[in-house]
Write a protein that holds these residues in place. Structure first.
Motif, PDB file in Angstrom:
ATOM      1  N   THR A   8      15.425 -19.095 115.620  1.00 23.30           N
ATOM      2  CA  THR A   8      16.349 -17.963 115.516  1.00 23.30           C
ATOM      3  C   THR A   8      17.307 -17.911 116.693  1.00 23.30           C
ATOM      4  O   THR A   8      18.235 -17.114 116.703  1.00 23.30           O
ATOM      5  CB  THR A   8      15.574 -16.629 115.462  1.00 23.30           C
ATOM      6  N   SER A  13      10.270 -14.050 120.368  1.00 19.79           N
ATOM      7  CA  SER A  13      10.262 -13.695 118.953  1.00 19.79           C
ATOM      8  C   SER A  13       8.899 -13.108 118.600  1.00 19.79           C
ATOM      9  O   SER A  13       7.882 -13.783 118.684  1.00 19.79           O
ATOM     10  CB  SER A  13      10.548 -14.929 118.088  1.00 19.79           C
ATOM     11  N   ILE A  14       8.890 -11.832 118.230  1.00 25.32           N
ATOM     12  CA  ILE A  14       7.661 -11.130 117.855  1.00 25.32           C
ATOM     13  C   ILE A  14       7.786 -10.706 116.403  1.00 25.32           C
ATOM     14  O   ILE A  14       8.803 -10.128 116.001  1.00 25.32           O
ATOM     15  CB  ILE A  14       7.449  -9.888 118.747  1.00 25.32           C
ATOM     16  N   SER A  15       6.760 -10.990 115.614  1.00 20.27           N
ATOM     17  CA  SER A  15       6.804 -10.659 114.188  1.00 20.27           C
ATOM     18  C   SER A  15       5.502 -10.013 113.740  1.00 20.27           C
ATOM     19  O   SER A  15       4.428 -10.605 113.859  1.00 20.27           O
ATOM     20  CB  SER A  15       7.072 -11.926 113.372  1.00 20.27           C
ATOM     21  N   GLY A  16       5.587  -8.786 113.251  1.00 19.94           N
ATOM     22  CA  GLY A  16       4.445  -8.093 112.667  1.00 19.94           C
ATOM     23  C   GLY A  16       3.261  -7.932 113.601  1.00 19.94           C
ATOM     24  O   GLY A  16       2.110  -7.919 113.153  1.00 19.94           O
ATOM     25  N   LEU A  17       3.511  -7.755 114.897  1.00 15.09           N
ATOM     26  CA  LEU A  17       2.435  -7.664 115.891  1.00 15.09           C
ATOM     27  C   LEU A  17       1.760  -6.294 115.855  1.00 15.09           C
ATOM     28  O   LEU A  17       2.414  -5.260 115.989  1.00 15.09           O
ATOM     29  CB  LEU A  17       2.988  -7.921 117.292  1.00 15.09           C
ATOM     30  N   SER A  18       0.447  -6.298 115.665  1.00 11.34           N
ATOM     31  CA  SER A  18      -0.339  -5.067 115.741  1.00 11.34           C
ATOM     32  C   SER A  18      -1.520  -5.283 116.668  1.00 11.34           C
ATOM     33  O   SER A  18      -2.033  -6.397 116.800  1.00 11.34           O
ATOM     34  CB  SER A  18      -0.842  -4.643 114.361  1.00 11.34           C
ATOM     35  N   ASN A  29       2.763  -3.035 113.893  1.00 12.73           N
ATOM     36  CA  ASN A  29       3.691  -3.888 113.153  1.00 12.73           C
ATOM     37  C   ASN A  29       5.008  -4.086 113.910  1.00 12.73           C
ATOM     38  O   ASN A  29       6.097  -3.885 113.359  1.00 12.73           O
ATOM     39  CB  ASN A  29       3.957  -3.297 111.764  1.00 12.73           C
ATOM     40  N   SER A  31       8.081  -5.911 115.420  1.00 11.04           N
ATOM     41  CA  SER A  31       8.942  -7.088 115.258  1.00 11.04           C
ATOM     42  C   SER A  31      10.121  -6.916 116.211  1.00 11.04           C
ATOM     43  O   SER A  31      10.781  -5.869 116.208  1.00 11.04           O
ATOM     44  CB  SER A  31       9.418  -7.232 113.812  1.00 11.04           C
ATOM     45  N   GLN A  33      13.232  -9.313 118.518  1.00  7.47           N
ATOM     46  CA  GLN A  33      13.877 -10.562 118.909  1.00  7.47           C
ATOM     47  C   GLN A  33      14.645 -10.328 120.201  1.00  7.47           C
ATOM     48  O   GLN A  33      15.455  -9.408 120.286  1.00  7.47           O
ATOM     49  CB  GLN A  33      14.853 -11.027 117.817  1.00  7.47           C
ATOM     50  N   GLY A  66      -0.029 -10.688 113.104  1.00  2.00           N
ATOM     51  CA  GLY A  66       1.328 -11.020 113.501  1.00  2.00           C
ATOM     52  C   GLY A  66       1.361 -12.200 114.456  1.00  2.00           C
ATOM     53  O   GLY A  66       0.350 -12.875 114.683  1.00  2.00           O
ATOM     54  N   SER A  67       2.530 -12.438 115.037  1.00  2.00           N
ATOM     55  CA  SER A  67       2.708 -13.585 115.920  1.00  2.00           C
ATOM     56  C   SER A  67       3.631 -13.258 117.084  1.00  2.00           C
ATOM     57  O   SER A  67       4.475 -12.363 116.993  1.00  2.00           O
ATOM     58  CB  SER A  67       3.284 -14.777 115.137  1.00  2.00           C
TER      59      SER A  67
END
Length: 299
Positions: A8, A13-18, A29, A31, A33, A66-67
């Protein structure tokens, strides 16, 4: 070193982190950038989840869902590749009290092949730190300066600061802000810092995200955030007991013919909306970051 920034184009980059601690959901959740270059401010009150998010960036916590990627890598599975390119100052200023300042510098230098001894010496002088002083004798402000020196001296690609000015007097705070600005002067360097001091963020940030109760409420460039939030006082042709509806309204107060709105949207669209309902604009001002934060949190 090969640039492993995520596809990206973002450094972080963080996506759906809980994240949950026992029964308490601390991150919900998330997200986010963070682009390469410039200063990214994460703002929120105490307990909003700022430090927990930063610990995930440093690989100190593994995502429960998430990641998280930093430089396109997972900081948990690739700690050496990630942490060697990060400078970090914690809110705790946790330094080994049994060392002297010069010993701590020498100890830290061994972990970073790119350590710049000349730059470290410049920072030592600029921060007025005595190399012979015991770390345990340093004041809170001096410990913050010491921590910042250790974070900066290997000229990291990414500098992460957790509440860098917490508990510091205005003079020390100004020094730290100045150091942040100097750090990003080199092309390609990035600063990610959390703070509850909104005037501080407003001075130095290019991008900002608001976190509240573990959720990201919004993320934007600082210029766009200012331009799309404004206070408008309107006079309507007819009296009303409740605020007449206006697109983009975040809050409204007033009575009868005059109502003051805090609105989100493009300026021309908001003005056109006011004209459409027959209202006359008596006053219009942009909001400070502090006013935006309070309005968004109280929604």
């Amino acid at each position: 070193m090969t640039d492993t920034t995520s596809p990206t184009g973002c450094l972080i980059s963080i996506s759906g982190l809980s994240r949950r601690f026992d029964t308490r959901l601390v991150l919900q959740n998330i997200s986010l950038q963070v682009p390469r270059g410039g200063v990214f401010g994460l703002i929120g009150g105490n307990g909003a989840g700022k430090t927990t998010l930063i610990r995930h960036l440093l690989g100190m916590l593994k995502p429960q869902s998430g990641s998280v990627q930093v430089f396109g890598l997972d900081p948990v599975t690739c700690p050496v590749a990630v942490l060697g390119r990060i400078g970090y100052l914690s809110e705790d200023r946790d330094l080994p009290n049994w060392m002297r300042v010069r010993e701590l510098i020498g100890y830290t230098r061994a972990f970073y092949p790119a350590w710049d001894s000349g730059y470290a010496k410049q920072l030592l002088e600029a921060f007025q730190l005595d190399p012979q002083a015991g770390v345990k004798t340093l004041s809170r402000g001096q410990r913050a300066r010491m921590g910042l020196l250790l974070a900066l001296a290997h000229r990291p690609e990414l500098l992460i600061l957790d509440e860098p000015s917490s508990g510091l007097d205005p003079v020390v705070r100004r020094d730290i802000l100045g150091s942040i600005i100097r750090t990003i002067a080199d092309d390609g360097r990035t600063v990610f810092f959390s703070s509850h001091l909104l005037d501080e963020v407003e001075q130095v940030a290019d991008h900002v995200a608001i976190i509240h109760h573990g959720k990201i409420l919004l993320t934007s460039t600082i210029d766009q955030l200012r331009e799309t939030h404004r206070r408008m006082t309107l006079r309507f042709p007819h009296a009303a007991s409740v605020a007449p509806p206006l697109p983009g309204t975040l809050s409204a107060e007033g009575s009868q013919y005059e109502w003051t709105y805090i609105c989100h949207g493009e300026a021309d669209q908001l003005r056109q909306a006011a004209a459409t309902v027959g209202a006359r604009i008596l006053d219009e001002t942009l909001l400070t970051l502090d006013e935006i934060f309070v309005t968004r949190v109280l929604q």
